[in-house]
Design an enzyme around this catalytic site. Sequence first.
Site, PDB file in Angstrom:
ATOM      1  N   GLY A  47       0.853  -1.177   0.000  1.00  0.00           N
ATOM      2  CA  GLY A  47       0.000   0.000   0.000  1.00  0.00           C
ATOM      3  C   GLY A  47       0.891   1.229   0.000  1.00  0.00           C
ATOM      4  O   GLY A  47       0.844   2.055   0.915  1.00  0.00           O
ATOM      5  N   SER A  49       1.593   3.796  -2.429  1.00  0.00           N
ATOM      6  CA  SER A  49       1.570   4.853  -3.441  1.00  0.00           C
ATOM      7  C   SER A  49       0.990   6.188  -2.993  1.00  0.00           C
ATOM      8  O   SER A  49       1.155   7.191  -3.680  1.00  0.00           O
ATOM      9  CB  SER A  49       0.803   4.361  -4.675  1.00  0.00           C
ATOM     10  OG  SER A  49      -0.551   4.084  -4.348  1.00  0.00           O
ATOM     11  N   GLY A  51      -0.518   8.659   0.714  1.00  0.00           N
ATOM     12  CA  GLY A  51      -0.706   8.782   2.151  1.00  0.00           C
ATOM     13  C   GLY A  51       0.448   8.287   2.989  1.00  0.00           C
ATOM     14  O   GLY A  51       1.624   8.527   2.693  1.00  0.00           O
ATOM     15  N   ALA A 111      -3.033  -6.520  -3.691  1.00  0.00           N
ATOM     16  CA  ALA A 111      -2.201  -6.948  -2.567  1.00  0.00           C
ATOM     17  C   ALA A 111      -2.847  -8.063  -1.754  1.00  0.00           C
ATOM     18  O   ALA A 111      -2.145  -8.781  -1.020  1.00  0.00           O
ATOM     19  CB  ALA A 111      -1.905  -5.760  -1.650  1.00  0.00           C
ATOM     20  N   ALA A 139      -5.431   0.469   2.038  1.00  0.00           N
ATOM     21  CA  ALA A 139      -6.752   1.068   2.236  1.00  0.00           C
ATOM     22  C   ALA A 139      -7.587   0.735   1.007  1.00  0.00           C
ATOM     23  O   ALA A 139      -7.365   1.285  -0.060  1.00  0.00           O
ATOM     24  CB  ALA A 139      -6.646   2.567   2.428  1.00  0.00           C
ATOM     25  N   TYR A 234     -16.200   5.617  14.132  1.00  0.00           N
ATOM     26  CA  TYR A 234     -14.827   5.153  13.938  1.00  0.00           C
ATOM     27  C   TYR A 234     -14.464   4.127  15.009  1.00  0.00           C
ATOM     28  O   TYR A 234     -14.590   2.935  14.785  1.00  0.00           O
ATOM     29  CB  TYR A 234     -13.828   6.322  13.910  1.00  0.00           C
ATOM     30  CG  TYR A 234     -12.621   5.971  13.068  1.00  0.00           C
ATOM     31  CD1 TYR A 234     -12.504   6.431  11.758  1.00  0.00           C
ATOM     32  CD2 TYR A 234     -11.632   5.114  13.537  1.00  0.00           C
ATOM     33  CE1 TYR A 234     -11.427   6.065  10.970  1.00  0.00           C
ATOM     34  CE2 TYR A 234     -10.562   4.746  12.766  1.00  0.00           C
ATOM     35  CZ  TYR A 234     -10.452   5.222  11.479  1.00  0.00           C
ATOM     36  OH  TYR A 234      -9.396   4.839  10.697  1.00  0.00           O
ATOM     37  N   VAL A 273      -5.789  14.538   6.049  1.00  0.00           N
ATOM     38  CA  VAL A 273      -6.612  14.446   4.851  1.00  0.00           C
ATOM     39  C   VAL A 273      -6.071  13.332   3.958  1.00  0.00           C
ATOM     40  O   VAL A 273      -4.942  13.393   3.478  1.00  0.00           O
ATOM     41  CB  VAL A 273      -6.627  15.769   4.075  1.00  0.00           C
ATOM     42  CG1 VAL A 273      -7.504  15.650   2.827  1.00  0.00           C
ATOM     43  CG2 VAL A 273      -7.126  16.904   4.961  1.00  0.00           C
ATOM     44  N   THR A 274      -6.867  12.321   3.765  1.00  0.00           N
ATOM     45  CA  THR A 274      -6.585  11.259   2.805  1.00  0.00           C
ATOM     46  C   THR A 274      -7.854  11.010   2.015  1.00  0.00           C
ATOM     47  O   THR A 274      -8.939  11.466   2.405  1.00  0.00           O
ATOM     48  CB  THR A 274      -6.163   9.951   3.498  1.00  0.00           C
ATOM     49  OG1 THR A 274      -7.279   9.448   4.258  1.00  0.00           O
ATOM     50  CG2 THR A 274      -4.977  10.162   4.433  1.00  0.00           C
TER      51      THR A 274
END
Length: 394
Positions: A47, A49, A51, A111, A139, A234, A273-274
Site C-alpha cells: 500500500g 503509493s 498517504g 495486494a 486502504a 470510527y 486528509v486522505t
Amino acid sequence: MIIQPKTRGFICTTAHPEGCAQQVRQQIDYIQAQKKLSGPVNVLVVGASTGYGLASRITAAFGAGANTIGVFFDKPAEGARTASAGWYNSAALERAAEEQGLKSHSIVGDAFSDEIKSKTIELIKAEYGQVDLVVYSVASPRRTHPVTGETFSSVIKPVGEAYSNKTVNFHTGEVTQTTIEPATDDEVRQTIAVMGGEDWGMWIDQLSAAGVLADGAITVAYSYIGPEVTHPIYKEGTIGQAKIDLEKTAIALNEKLQASGGHAYVSVNKALVTQSSSAIPVVPLYISALYRVMKDKDLHENTIEQMYRLFSEHLYSEKGADEGHLIRIDDWEMREDVQEEVMKRWAAIETDTIDELADLVGYREDFFNLFGFQTAGVDYEADTDPAVDIKHLV
C-alpha cells in the site's frame, strides 16, 4: 493535454503528473533535511503509493538510505484519462531513488491476492535477499479472499444504533446534520475481513515461510482512534471493529517475530486528509477544526512529518510502543488542551462560522494536493503528457 481537477464527491477523477512529482520532491526534501535515520536496509511497503504508505517509503529510502519495494493498485494513463495519483507518485519516487543510487521496485496488483504475494517474494529473493521492515498500509473498500474466493465490501457505519452529528461538504463549506444507520452483523463481518488484520498476517506468514523475512524484522500497520465525537463511526463503529482485529493481529505477529528478535506494531496516527478519511461523514469537519487549532498551537504535522517521527522516535529507538504494541504518534492531536479547544469550536461551527473557526481552506488544499493539484511551482495551464512510466515496474 491540459489537466485540471475533476471531482465527484470525495474523489478526484484526474491527477496531475508534475504536481504529484512536486509533492513527492517536497517530502523527499523534508526527510533529507532531518537527521539521518539508522536502519532499515531493505523495506517492503504494502500500500505504497499514497498517504502514510508513500510517506513511509520516502522516509525509509531517503532518510535511512534503504532499498524499497512498493506494492500498490494503481492505473496508468490511458487515452485522455490520466493515471491515478499513486501511479505518478511512485514514478517520481523511483526516479529520485535511482538518481541517488537506491534500489527500488514497484509491483502493481491486488495486494490481497496470493499471486501478488508470490510475485513479491520472488522479487525479494532475486534482488534483495531479505527485507527487514514490512509496512502494511492498505486502504481498500473491497477484498477477495485468496482461499475462499468470497468478495467482501467494507462499510463506514456505527454499530448498534444510528448516529447523528454535524458534517461538512468540504467543497462548498455547507455544514449540515447527517444520520448514519447502524451496520448489520454481516456488514461488520465484511468490514473486518477487508480492513482487519488477516491479510497483514498472511503477508508476514508467507514472507517468513519463504525465508525472505530477516531476523529481527519489524512490521507495522497503521490505525486511527480519534476523539469522542468520531467514536460512534470510527472507534466504536465498523472501522473500529476492524482495527480491534488489526491490534489482535499485531499481538499474534509480535509473538511469532520475537523468536528472531523482531517486533510487530500498530501505529496510531494523527487525523490527516486522505482519500479514505474524506469519505467518512463527520471526519472532514473534525479535521478542519483540528487543523486550525493545531496550526495555532504550532503542533500541526503533515504525513511525512508524522512518518519521520514514527521512524526516528519509535521504530528505531528505545521508545518503542505501549503494552498493547500500539505506537501513539497521535499524541499531539489528543493533547487535552488541543481537544478542549477543538470541541469548543465544534459546538459553534455552522456554515456561516466555519471559515472563522476551522481551516477548511487548508483541508481543501490538502485534498487537492493528494492528486497533484494546487501545488506551488506547477503550471496547470501547460500542455502535459499524462503518460508516465514507472522505472522499475515488475
